[in-house]
Design an enzyme around this catalytic site. Structure first.
Site, PDB file in Angstrom:
ATOM      1  CG  HIS A 297      30.496  37.116  42.453  1.00  0.00           C
ATOM      2  ND1 HIS A 297      31.786  37.390  42.864  1.00  0.00           N
ATOM      3  CD2 HIS A 297      30.626  36.390  41.318  1.00  0.00           C
ATOM      4  CE1 HIS A 297      32.644  36.862  42.027  1.00  0.00           C
ATOM      5  NE2 HIS A 297      31.974  36.246  41.082  1.00  0.00           N
TER       6      HIS A 297
ATOM      7  NE  ARG B 253      37.920  33.998  33.437  1.00  0.00           N
ATOM      8  CZ  ARG B 253      37.237  34.264  34.540  1.00  0.00           C
ATOM      9  NH1 ARG B 253      36.172  33.554  34.842  1.00  0.00           N
ATOM     10  NH2 ARG B 253      37.622  35.225  35.362  1.00  0.00           N
TER      11      ARG B 253
END
Length: 660
Positions: A291, A431
Site C-alpha cells: 500500500h 472520491r
C-alpha cells in the site's frame, strides 16, 4: 448405490456441496460444456471467442447468479458512453456540465466506505490468514472465516442475485498489458457503475483477453445483491448492506464480493486483488505487493531518485505523490499514488511498478492549495462519488472555496440549497475516480514493464505528539520493526470513527492477504540475502502539533525539504547523528530557508517518557495481536529500543533550532 447417489457424490466433489443437488448437477453439466444457462442472452460480445477457462468461469457464475443477460465488455469509448448514458437514465449519475465527460454519483448512505468488519480471508487454517491473538483480545489484523463456513454464507447470497439484471464480464490487467510482472483478472459484476470505474482504474478491454489466451487469471465475482424487481427505495443506488460480504480465497486466487457497490468493496482490482490476493502471490513468488505511492524526485543537478512511501488512507499519499516542490530547481513526478508491486532484479536492485491505471483519491481537503496537480487531473473523464454539486454544474467539497454569486449547492445527500452547518456537503470519504493519463506530472517510466529503481522507502502516519519530522532506520531489520509499529489517526476510508489513534503496520492493516507475522518474515528474509541492495527506510511525520494544536511543520510542497534530506542520505552524505529511535538529521541539515520561524527543537524532540510508554504500547500490541507469530527479530528490535531509552541520561533528545 443409486444413480442419484453417484451423481450427488460426484457433483459434491467439484461443486459446492451446500448447494441443492439439482443446481450442483446443472453446474457440473454446464461446466463440462462451457454453456450459459437457458434464458440467459448475450447482448454484447462473442462468448465463444473467449478463452475456454473464461467461458467456464462465466458460465459457472451465470448459472448461480441467474442474470437475464451477459455483456462482454471491450473497454471501448463507445461502450463507456453507452453505459454512462444508461447510468444517467437510471438516476445513478448526473453530468457535471462545467467539465468534459465528468459525472457525479450519489450512493445509498449505507454504502459509503470499505466495510472491513465484513471482509474476510478464507483458508482452511486460521493461522494462515491471521496471527494468533491473546485470549480475550479482538484481532485487528484481518478477519478469517473457514472455507466451508464462508461457502454456506455465500450460498445464502449469490444464487439468483442477478435476476432481472445484466452480468458484465471484464478482462483487466494490473500492470502494463503483456508485461511479465503484470497479472490479469476477470471480473463479473451486475453494476455498470463498477464497469465504468474499472475502465478508469485498470487496463480493461479486448486487448487483455487476447493476451490472456488460456492462461491463469484472478477470478473476481461481484454483485450489488439486489435482484429485480428491486424493493422500493428513495435511492437510485442499488446495494444490500445488511448482507454485504467481501471474501478472498488466496489459494484459488479468487474474490467474491456481495452487497456493496462502492470503492474497494466493488472495484475488485484495487485493494482486493492488488493488495490482499497479490500480497499472497508475492509471498509465493518472492516479491512484495504494498500500500505505497511511488514518486520520482529530481534535484537541480538533474539527479533523479525514486521513493516508495506507505501511509494509511487519507494521510496524504496522493498529495505527496503529486507534490509541487517549493525548493527552486526541484521536480516531483508521479508513478503511482496508492499501490506498489516491488521485486529485486537480477542485479539485486529493488524495482517497482504501479499496477493501477487511475487515481481513486479522497476528495475533501483536496484543493488548489493542498494538491493543485490533483485538481488539474480530475477535470475531465472523471467519476465523482458522494461530493456536493453546484447549480452551475460544478463539484464541491470541504476544503474548496464556496461558490460565489447566485449559485447554490446540493449536498451528497441530495439536500437542496445546502449551506455549511451541522451536515457535510460532501461525505468525508467521497472520491474522484480519474484516469492517470490526465495527470500532468506522470513520470516517463511509469508504465515501464521493468519498473523504476527504488532508493528509499518512507513510512508515516498522523502522529500529533512525540514523533520527529523524519528519522532513518539503523538497518533493514530495524526498518521492518519501525513499519510494524506504525500508528495513525483512523480515517474516513473505513467505518472507524475519526480521530481514533490505531496501529496500522506497514499501512497494510486492512489489506494483509495472509498472517501478518509471516508477512514480516517475508520482509525480513529479503534483508538476509547478501545479493540484494536494500533501500534505506525512513519514518516521516508531517502532522506533529504544538501545545496550541497548530501544526509545527508547514507540509504540502514544503515536504520536498525532507525529501531533499532523504535523497542526500541515499547518496551517502554524513548528515545524521544517532538517537535511541534511529538516525536523526544533524543540526542544520534540513533546509528551512524562507520558512520563517519554526520550532525545530520541538519538531525533532524525542521525549524519553513518551517513547518508553510507546514501547509498552507496542509490546502490548504485539502480545495481544501477534503472540507466537511475532518474528524474534522484531521482538529483538523492540527490546533494543527500550534498552537504549532506559540507559540514556537525557529526558528528551532534540535537534537545535538552527536551520540552513
Amino acid at each position: 448405490m443409486s444413480f442419484t447417489s453417484v451423481i450427488s457424490r460426484f457433483s459434491s466433489a467439484v461443486v459446492a456441496p451446500s448447494l441443492p443437488l439439482t443446481l450442483r448437477c446443472s453446474l457440473l453439466l454446464r461446466r463440462m460444456a462451457s454453456q450459459l444457462p437457458a434464458g440467459c442472452s448475450i447482448i454484447r460480445g462473442n462468448f465463444d471467442s473467449l478463452p475456454v477457462k473464461v467461458q467456464k468461469y462465466v458460465a459457472d457464475q451465470a448459472e448461480v447468479c441467474q442474470p437475464d443477460n451477459v455483456y462482454i465488455c471491450d473497454g471501448s469509448k463507445e461502450e463507456n458512453e453507452s453505459l454512462i448514458n444508461q447510468l444517467i437514465e437510471d438516476g445513478v449519475l448526473t453530468k457535471l456540465n462545467k467539465y468534459d465527460n465528468c459525472f457525479l454519483a450519489r450512493t445509498d448512505p449505507r454504502d459509503v466506505a470499505r466495510v472491513e468488519s465484513k471482509t474476510y480471508i478464507c483458508t482452511k487454517e486460521k493461522r494462515e490468514s491471521v496471527p494468533q491473538t491473546k485470549e480475550g483480545a479482538k484481532g485487528q489484523l484481518g478477519n478469517w472465516m473457514g472455507e466451508s463456513m464462508i461457502q454456506k454464507e455465500l450460498d445464502k447470497r449469490f444464487p439468483g442475485c442477478m435476476k432481472g439484471r445484466t452480468m458484465y464480464v471484464m478482462a483487466f490487467s494490473m500492470g502494463p498489458v503483456g508485461s511479465p510482472v503484470s497479472k490479469i483478472g476477470i471480473q463479473v459484476t451486475d453494476s455498470p457503475y463498477v464497469v465504468c470505474s474499472m475502465r478508469i482504474m485498470t487496463r480493461m478491454g479486448d486487448n487483455v483477453m487476447k493476451v490472456l489466451d488460456d492462461g491463469d487469471f484472478v477470478k473476481c465475482l461481484h454483485s450489488v445483491g439486489v435482484p429485480k424487481p428491486e424493493p422500493p427505495s428513495q435511492y437510485a443506488w442499488p446495494c444490500n448492506p445488511n448482507k454485504t460480504l467481501i471474501t478472498h480465497f488466496p489459494h484459488d486466487r479468487e474474490i467474491k464480493s456481495f452487497g456493496s457497490g462502492y470503492g474497494g468493496n466493488s472495484l475488485l482490482g484495487k485493494k482486493c486483488f492488488a493488495l490482499r490476493i497479490a500480497s499472497t502471490i508475492g509471498r509465493d513468488e518472492g516479491w512484495l505487493a504494498e500500500h505505497m505511492l511511488i514518486m520520482a524526485v529530481t534535484n537541480p543537478k538533474q539527479e533523479k531518485k525514486y521513493f516508495a512511501a506507505a501511509f494509511p488512507s487519507a494521510c496524504g499519499k496522493t498529495n505527496l505523490a503529486m507534490m509541487k516542490p517549493t525548493l527552486p530547481g526541484w521536480k516531483v513526478e508521479c508513478v503511482g499514488d496508492d499501490i506498489a508491486w516491488m521485486w529485486f532484479d537480477e542485479e539485486g536492485q529493488l524495482r517497482a511498478i504501479n499496477p493501477e491505471n487511475g487515481f481513486f483519491g479522497v476528495a475533501p481537503g483536496t484543493s488548489k492549495k493542498t494538491n493543485p496537480v490533483a485538481m488539474d487531473t480530475c477535470t475531465s473523464g472523471t467519476i465523482f462519488t458522494n461530493v456536493a454539486e453546484t447549480s452551475d454544474g460544478d463539484f464541491w467539497w470541504e476544503g474548496l472555496p464556496l461558490p460565489q454569486g447566485d449559485v447554490s449547492i446540493t449536498s451528497w445527500l441530495g439536500e437542496k440549497d445546502w449551506t455549511p452547518g451541522s451536515t457535510k456537503g460532501a461525505h468525508p470519504n467521497s472520491r474522484f475516480c480519474t484516469p492517470i493519463s490526465n495527470c500532468p506530472i506522470m513520470d516517463k517510466d511509469w508504465e515501464n514493464p521493468k519498473g523504476v529503481p527504488i532508493s528509499a522507502i518512507l513510512f508515516g502516519g498522523r502522529r500529533p505528539a512525540g514523533v520527529p519530522l523524519v528519522y532513518e532506520a539503523f538497518n533493514w531489520q530495524h526498518g521492518v520493526f519501525i513499519a510494524s509499529a506504525m500508528s495513525s489517526e483512523a480515517t474516513a476510508a473505513a467505518e472507524h470513527k475519526a480521530k481514533t489513534v490505531m496501529r496500522d503496520p506497514f499501512a497494510m492493516r486492512p489489506f494483509f492477504g495472509y498472517n501478518f507475522g509471516k508477512y514480516m518474515e517475508h520482509w525480513l528474509n529479503l534483508g538476509k540475502n547478501p545479493k540484494l541492495k536494500m533501500p534505506k527506510i525512513f519514518h516521516v511525520n508531517w502532522f506533529r502539533l504544538n501545545e496550541n494544536g497548530k501544526f509545527l511543520w508547514p507540509g504540502f510542497g514544503e515536504n520536498c525539504r525532507v525529501l531533499e534530506w532523504v535523497a542526500r542520505r541515499c547518496n551517502g552524505e554524513d548528515i545524521v547523528e544517532s538517537s535511541p529511535i534511529g538516525f536523526i538529521p544533524k543540526n542544520g541539515t534540513i533546509n528551512t530557508e524562507g520558512l520563517g520561524e519554526l520550532d525545530m527543537e520541538q519538531l525533532f524532540s524525542i521525549p524519553k517518557d513518551y517513547w518508553l510508554e510507546e514501547c509498552q504500547s507496542v509490546r502490548q500490541y504485539y502480545d495481544e495481536q501477534l503472540g507466537e507469530d511475532l518474528p524474534q527479530e522484531v521482538s529483538d528490535e523492540l527490546n533494543a529500543l527500550e534498552s537504549r531509552l532506559q540507559v540514556a541520561c537525557q529526558e528528551s533528545f532534540r535537534i537545535p533550532t538552527a536551520g540552513v
